[in-house]
Design an enzyme around this catalytic site. Structure first.
Site, PDB file in Angstrom:
ATOM      1  N   CYS B 253     -32.721  -2.493  17.103  1.00 22.66           N
ATOM      2  CA  CYS B 253     -33.545  -2.995  16.336  1.00 22.66           C
ATOM      3  C   CYS B 253     -33.279  -4.781  15.555  1.00 22.66           C
ATOM      4  CB  CYS B 253     -34.152  -2.306  15.431  1.00 22.66           C
ATOM      5  SG  CYS B 253     -32.424  -1.198  14.207  1.00 22.66           S
ATOM      6  N   ARG B 258     -33.084   1.049  12.463  1.00 25.44           N
ATOM      7  CA  ARG B 258     -34.463   1.825  13.156  1.00 25.44           C
ATOM      8  C   ARG B 258     -34.152   2.438  14.148  1.00 25.44           C
ATOM      9  NH1 ARG B 258     -38.807  -2.059  12.829  1.00 25.44           N
ATOM     10  NH2 ARG B 258     -37.018  -3.852  12.256  1.00 25.44           N
TER      11      ARG B 258
END
Lengths: 152, 305
Positions: B253, B258
């Site tokens: 990410c 994430r």
């Protein structure tokens, strides 16, 4: 060593309150500030279009500034809004509110950009998060420099 | 002593159901006193460093991704010695069952779980649905400080990065095999270099690693923050991203948080054995000299030379 210009009295006191504490307790103080951030007055709460978002903050933060005429001249009023699940952001907003609300435009513009660093929180909350507060101060100053809408 | 794993129909379909617990299960385990003897430690890990202080699951301890898990000088995680000190201080022994939960669909909780896994902590699980689901269900919540009994000892275990962590050179060597980009569409196409409404972290170039499939991380989560069912996850990662069983996969990410959420789904829910999280992610790739970048909505081609 360069010395920063003096801070306005209220803000200087807040900075001192933080500095006098151990690092851990500074976080607790920031949490207390987050709880004391006043809600927006109704006339602004119902008009989100009058606020702008500071996108550099990790959590949604909206702010606006207004000019208010007083007997001694014109002062700046600050308004912030951040959700309860963003206590760090609320804490920063609350520090700026208590330290700068009701000062003149000149006084606020004279606050050094590195003022957030002076709180001694950088290590306890991380440099990335501190950037959010610098962005908030920067936005307040930019808005004032760009001309302030009088209160409606 | 690890705590018995939860069995329910939703989890049973996953490859490793023992990695999740439901809010019902945790509430019952806490009521049974599982947390009172060091067998179970509940850890809250949030984006906001002060959120835990505004209320947490009774008995839970806080671990912050920035200030606890990252080295404060080098861009790296803490070492085995620091991790041992951290774990022991939080009441965690090597055989403790750790249940992690947090805000925003367990985004940061999954990241903390991934770091625990770098140190080979055996039994670490996620609370499906995280903080928001616990609150939405009106379960017990407190601002009382947790009285932690530090663990007698946590061994100094050196991090074993290779199985689940990819460095930039690993990604270069991996090119040609599946990559999952979990950022927003605007970040993937190169329109922006940071999340909408999040701080700009100083990335020079926008776009994605050529051939990476775009599956924004939050698509793996349902509206209540729980992971989607196995069937739904398969539709996402097999049908849409094109992964096939046995693939080696790297997820990335912007800084690796994430993608930890996606790493968890691929490894433990869908059972991909070889999934690595590239924590350097876009803040490294988008600044690196002479690495290939694709822009736009297409996955793009690998350079031929």
């Amino acid at each position: 060593m360069t010395t920063s210009p003096a801070l306005p009295t209220a803000l200087a006191e807040i900075v001192n309150d933080f500095k006098e504490l151990e690092e851990r307790d500074r976080l607790t103080l920031l949490l207390e500030f987050s709880r004391s951030l006043p809600p927006l007055p109704e006339r602004l709460a119902n008009h989100p279009e009058l606020l702008e978002q500071v996108v550099e903050c990790q959590s949604p933060l909206f702010l606006t500034v207004e000019a208010e005429k007083t007997e001694t001249g014109e002062v700046i009023r600050l308004f912030f809004q951040a959700p309860p699940e963003a206590p760090t952001t609320r804490g920063f907003a609350s520090v700026l509110f208590e330290g700068l609300d009701g000062l003149t435009a000149e006084e606020i513009l004279a606050v050094p950009d590195d003022m957030p660093e002076q709180l001694g929180l950088t290590r306890a909350i991380s440099p990335l998060r501190m950037r959010g507060m610098s962005a908030m101060l920067g936005r307040v100053k930019r808005k004032i420099a760009g001309g302030v809408r009088p209160a409606v | 002593m690890p705590v018995a794993v939860e069995t329910n129909e939703k989890f049973a379909a996953y490859a490793h159901p023992e990695r999740l617990v439901s809010t019902e299960w945790l509430a019952a385990a806490l009521a049974d006193g599982a947390a009172s003897n060091g067998n179970l430690v509940v850890v809250e890990s949030d984006e906001d460093v002060l959120l835990y202080e505004t209320g947490h699951i009774p008995g839970a301890v806080k671990i912050d991704w920035h200030t606890d898990l990252n080295d404060d000088v080098t861009r790296d995680y803490i070492d085995g010695k620091a991790f041992a000190l951290l774990a022991a201080a939080k009441g965690i022994s090597r055989d403790t069952t750790v249940v992690v939960y947090g805000d925003k669909s367990n985004w940061w909780a999954a990241y903390a779980l991934w770091v625990f896994t770098l140190f080979g902590h055996e039994d670490v699980r996620l609370l499906d649905g995280g903080r928001d689901k616990w609150i939405a269900e009106g379960r017990e919540f407190t601002t009382d400080a947790t009285a932690v009994t530090p663990a007698a000892d946590y061994p100094v275990v050196e991090r074993d990065d290779a199985p689940i962590r990819a460095y930039k050179d690993d990604v270069l060597a991996h090119l040609g095999k599946p990559l999952i980009d979990v950022r927003s569409t605007e970040e993937y196409t190169g329109e922006r270099t940071h999340m909408p409404a999040y701080p700009q972290e100083g990335t020079l170039r926008g776009g994605h690693i050529p051939t990476a499939a775009s599956i924004p991380w939050a698509r793996a989560a349902d509206s209540d923050g729980t992971y989607r069912s196995r069937e739904e996850l398969e539709a996402l990662y097999l049908d849409e991203a094109g992964l096939v069983a046995g693939d080696e996969v790297i997820a990335y990410c912007r800084i690796g948080e994430r993608s930890s959420h996606t790493w968890f789904a691929l490894k433990y829910l869908l059972g991909f054995e070889n999934v690595r999280n590239y924590d350097g992610s876009w803040t490294e790739w988008g600044n690196a000299v002479r690495v290939p970048i694709a822009v736009g909505a297409d996955r793009g081609e690998l350079p031929t030379s």
